[in-house]
Scaffold this motif. Structure first.
Motif, PDB file in Angstrom:
ATOM      1  N   TYR A   1       3.127   9.892   2.182  1.00 23.55           N
ATOM      2  CA  TYR A   1       2.243  10.397   3.222  1.00 23.55           C
ATOM      3  C   TYR A   1       0.763  10.074   3.050  1.00 23.55           C
ATOM      4  O   TYR A   1       0.057   9.898   4.028  1.00 23.55           O
ATOM      5  CB  TYR A   1       2.388  11.929   3.330  1.00 23.55           C
ATOM      6  N   TYR A   2       0.256  10.037   1.834  1.00 23.75           N
ATOM      7  CA  TYR A   2      -1.181  10.008   1.592  1.00 23.75           C
ATOM      8  C   TYR A   2      -1.504   8.940   0.557  1.00 23.75           C
ATOM      9  O   TYR A   2      -1.001   8.976  -0.559  1.00 23.75           O
ATOM     10  CB  TYR A   2      -1.600  11.389   1.102  1.00 23.75           C
ATOM     11  N   GLY A   3      -2.324   7.993   0.948  1.00 21.20           N
ATOM     12  CA  GLY A   3      -2.720   6.911   0.055  1.00 21.20           C
ATOM     13  C   GLY A   3      -2.265   5.570   0.603  1.00 21.20           C
ATOM     14  O   GLY A   3      -1.766   5.465   1.724  1.00 21.20           O
ATOM     15  N   VAL A   4      -2.449   4.543  -0.215  1.00 16.54           N
ATOM     16  CA  VAL A   4      -2.007   3.195   0.159  1.00 16.54           C
ATOM     17  C   VAL A   4      -0.519   3.129  -0.138  1.00 16.54           C
ATOM     18  O   VAL A   4      -0.099   3.140  -1.295  1.00 16.54           O
ATOM     19  CB  VAL A   4      -2.772   2.115  -0.640  1.00 16.54           C
ATOM     20  N   ARG A   5       0.279   3.068   0.919  1.00 15.29           N
ATOM     21  CA  ARG A   5       1.724   3.126   0.780  1.00 15.29           C
ATOM     22  C   ARG A   5       2.336   1.792   1.181  1.00 15.29           C
ATOM     23  O   ARG A   5       2.552   1.515   2.348  1.00 15.29           O
ATOM     24  CB  ARG A   5       2.286   4.256   1.632  1.00 15.29           C
ATOM     25  N   THR A   6       2.598   0.980   0.177  1.00  9.57           N
ATOM     26  CA  THR A   6       3.288  -0.289   0.399  1.00  9.57           C
ATOM     27  C   THR A   6       4.503  -0.304  -0.525  1.00  9.57           C
ATOM     28  O   THR A   6       4.628   0.553  -1.412  1.00  9.57           O
ATOM     29  CB  THR A   6       2.381  -1.498   0.084  1.00  9.57           C
ATOM     30  N   GLU A   7       5.363  -1.278  -0.359  1.00  6.26           N
ATOM     31  CA  GLU A   7       6.514  -1.381  -1.256  1.00  6.26           C
ATOM     32  C   GLU A   7       6.060  -1.520  -2.702  1.00  6.26           C
ATOM     33  O   GLU A   7       6.641  -0.931  -3.610  1.00  6.26           O
ATOM     34  CB  GLU A   7       7.387  -2.579  -0.861  1.00  6.26           C
ATOM     35  N   THR A   8       4.997  -2.291  -2.909  1.00  5.64           N
ATOM     36  CA  THR A   8       4.492  -2.532  -4.260  1.00  5.64           C
ATOM     37  C   THR A   8       3.926  -1.267  -4.884  1.00  5.64           C
ATOM     38  O   THR A   8       4.210  -0.955  -6.040  1.00  5.64           O
ATOM     39  CB  THR A   8       3.402  -3.620  -4.232  1.00  5.64           C
ATOM     40  N   THR A   9       3.120  -0.526  -4.128  1.00  3.94           N
ATOM     41  CA  THR A   9       2.517   0.681  -4.698  1.00  3.94           C
ATOM     42  C   THR A   9       3.543   1.783  -4.912  1.00  3.94           C
ATOM     43  O   THR A   9       3.440   2.534  -5.884  1.00  3.94           O
ATOM     44  CB  THR A   9       1.368   1.220  -3.813  1.00  3.94           C
ATOM     45  N   LEU A  10       4.529   1.872  -4.051  1.00  2.00           N
ATOM     46  CA  LEU A  10       5.543   2.914  -4.202  1.00  2.00           C
ATOM     47  C   LEU A  10       6.554   2.585  -5.293  1.00  2.00           C
ATOM     48  O   LEU A  10       7.257   3.464  -5.780  1.00  2.00           O
ATOM     49  CB  LEU A  10       6.249   3.164  -2.873  1.00  2.00           C
ATOM     50  N   ALA A  11       6.613   1.318  -5.712  1.00  2.18           N
ATOM     51  CA  ALA A  11       7.563   0.908  -6.743  1.00  2.18           C
ATOM     52  C   ALA A  11       7.048   1.161  -8.165  1.00  2.18           C
ATOM     53  O   ALA A  11       7.834   1.225  -9.103  1.00  2.18           O
ATOM     54  CB  ALA A  11       7.908  -0.571  -6.577  1.00  2.18           C
ATOM     55  N   SER A  12       5.740   1.293  -8.326  1.00  2.00           N
ATOM     56  CA  SER A  12       5.173   1.427  -9.664  1.00  2.00           C
ATOM     57  C   SER A  12       4.020   2.430  -9.653  1.00  2.00           C
ATOM     58  O   SER A  12       3.076   2.284  -8.875  1.00  2.00           O
ATOM     59  CB  SER A  12       4.665   0.061 -10.138  1.00  2.00           C
ATOM     60  N   ALA A  13       4.096   3.392 -10.559  1.00  2.00           N
ATOM     61  CA  ALA A  13       3.031   4.401 -10.635  1.00  2.00           C
ATOM     62  C   ALA A  13       1.704   3.772 -11.041  1.00  2.00           C
ATOM     63  O   ALA A  13       0.654   4.139 -10.515  1.00  2.00           O
ATOM     64  CB  ALA A  13       3.412   5.506 -11.608  1.00  2.00           C
ATOM     65  N   SER A  14       1.718   2.810 -11.940  1.00  2.00           N
ATOM     66  CA  SER A  14       0.454   2.196 -12.374  1.00  2.00           C
ATOM     67  C   SER A  14      -0.197   1.422 -11.229  1.00  2.00           C
ATOM     68  O   SER A  14      -1.420   1.475 -11.049  1.00  2.00           O
ATOM     69  CB  SER A  14       0.667   1.291 -13.590  1.00  2.00           C
ATOM     70  N   VAL A  15       0.607   0.731 -10.443  1.00  2.00           N
ATOM     71  CA  VAL A  15       0.077   0.010  -9.285  1.00  2.00           C
ATOM     72  C   VAL A  15      -0.423   1.010  -8.237  1.00  2.00           C
ATOM     73  O   VAL A  15      -1.474   0.810  -7.622  1.00  2.00           O
ATOM     74  CB  VAL A  15       1.134  -0.946  -8.680  1.00  2.00           C
TER      75      VAL A  15
ATOM     76  N   ALA B   1      -4.295   0.821  -7.005  1.00  2.00           N
ATOM     77  CA  ALA B   1      -4.588   0.517  -5.598  1.00  2.00           C
ATOM     78  C   ALA B   1      -5.295   1.679  -4.914  1.00  2.00           C
ATOM     79  O   ALA B   1      -6.271   1.479  -4.173  1.00  2.00           O
ATOM     80  CB  ALA B   1      -3.295   0.169  -4.857  1.00  2.00           C
ATOM     81  N   ASN B   2      -4.853   2.881  -5.181  1.00  2.00           N
ATOM     82  CA  ASN B   2      -5.451   4.039  -4.530  1.00  2.00           C
ATOM     83  C   ASN B   2      -6.810   4.397  -5.112  1.00  2.00           C
ATOM     84  O   ASN B   2      -7.661   4.929  -4.406  1.00  2.00           O
ATOM     85  CB  ASN B   2      -4.485   5.223  -4.547  1.00  2.00           C
ATOM     86  N   PHE B   3      -7.031   4.067  -6.391  1.00  2.00           N
ATOM     87  CA  PHE B   3      -8.365   4.242  -6.958  1.00  2.00           C
ATOM     88  C   PHE B   3      -9.365   3.391  -6.194  1.00  2.00           C
ATOM     89  O   PHE B   3     -10.419   3.871  -5.770  1.00  2.00           O
ATOM     90  CB  PHE B   3      -8.384   3.871  -8.448  1.00  2.00           C
ATOM     91  N   TRP B   4      -9.037   2.115  -6.014  1.00  2.00           N
ATOM     92  CA  TRP B   4      -9.966   1.209  -5.331  1.00  2.00           C
ATOM     93  C   TRP B   4     -10.130   1.562  -3.856  1.00  2.00           C
ATOM     94  O   TRP B   4     -11.238   1.514  -3.323  1.00  2.00           O
ATOM     95  CB  TRP B   4      -9.546  -0.249  -5.517  1.00  2.00           C
ATOM     96  N   ALA B   5      -9.044   1.921  -3.206  1.00  2.00           N
ATOM     97  CA  ALA B   5      -9.147   2.346  -1.801  1.00  2.00           C
ATOM     98  C   ALA B   5      -9.998   3.598  -1.688  1.00  2.00           C
ATOM     99  O   ALA B   5     -10.856   3.715  -0.803  1.00  2.00           O
ATOM    100  CB  ALA B   5      -7.759   2.586  -1.221  1.00  2.00           C
TER     101      ALA B   5
END
Length: 108
Positions: free
Chosen positions: A34-48, A52-56
């Motif tokens: 629901y909240y943040g940059v939600r892509t397949e890549t970001t949802l697949a890895s906590a570190s990613v 990604a959400n830090f920079w956004a």
């Protein structure tokens, strides 16, 4: 159509982006749909996700505060016509939203 003075609250939307971006910068938002940059890549890895959400979030905070200040100056200007004030205010909001999305996608 409503005049600029009736919808002048629009100038505060970039400030809302800054507020919403702060938890992302502080890495307080875990992966979610629901909240943040939600892509397949970001949802697949906590570190990613956190990177990604830090920079956004950082872009949202910095540009949101800058755009809110610019919108306040635009709103106070006596030399800018009301229709141009609205265009400039909405443009600042769109730039913040777009930059936030691009920063998150690039960082992922």
């Amino acid at each position: 159509m409503r005049g600029y003075k009736q919808v002048a609250w629009v100038r505060f939307i970039p400030l809302l982006f800054a507020v919403v971006g702060m938890p992302l910068v502080l890495k307080m938002v875990p992966p979610n749909p629901y909240y943040g940059v939600r892509t397949e890549t970001t949802l697949a890895s906590a570190s990613v996700w956190y990177k990604a959400n830090f920079w956004a979030g950082l872009v949202a905070v910095v540009l949101g505060l800058f755009a809110a200040g610019a919108n306040a100056a635009i709103h106070r200007s006596a030399s800018i016509p009301d229709n141009m004030k609205m265009l400039m205010t909405v443009s600042a909001t769109v730039v913040v939203a777009g930059a936030m999305a691009v920063a998150g996608i690039i960082a992922s």
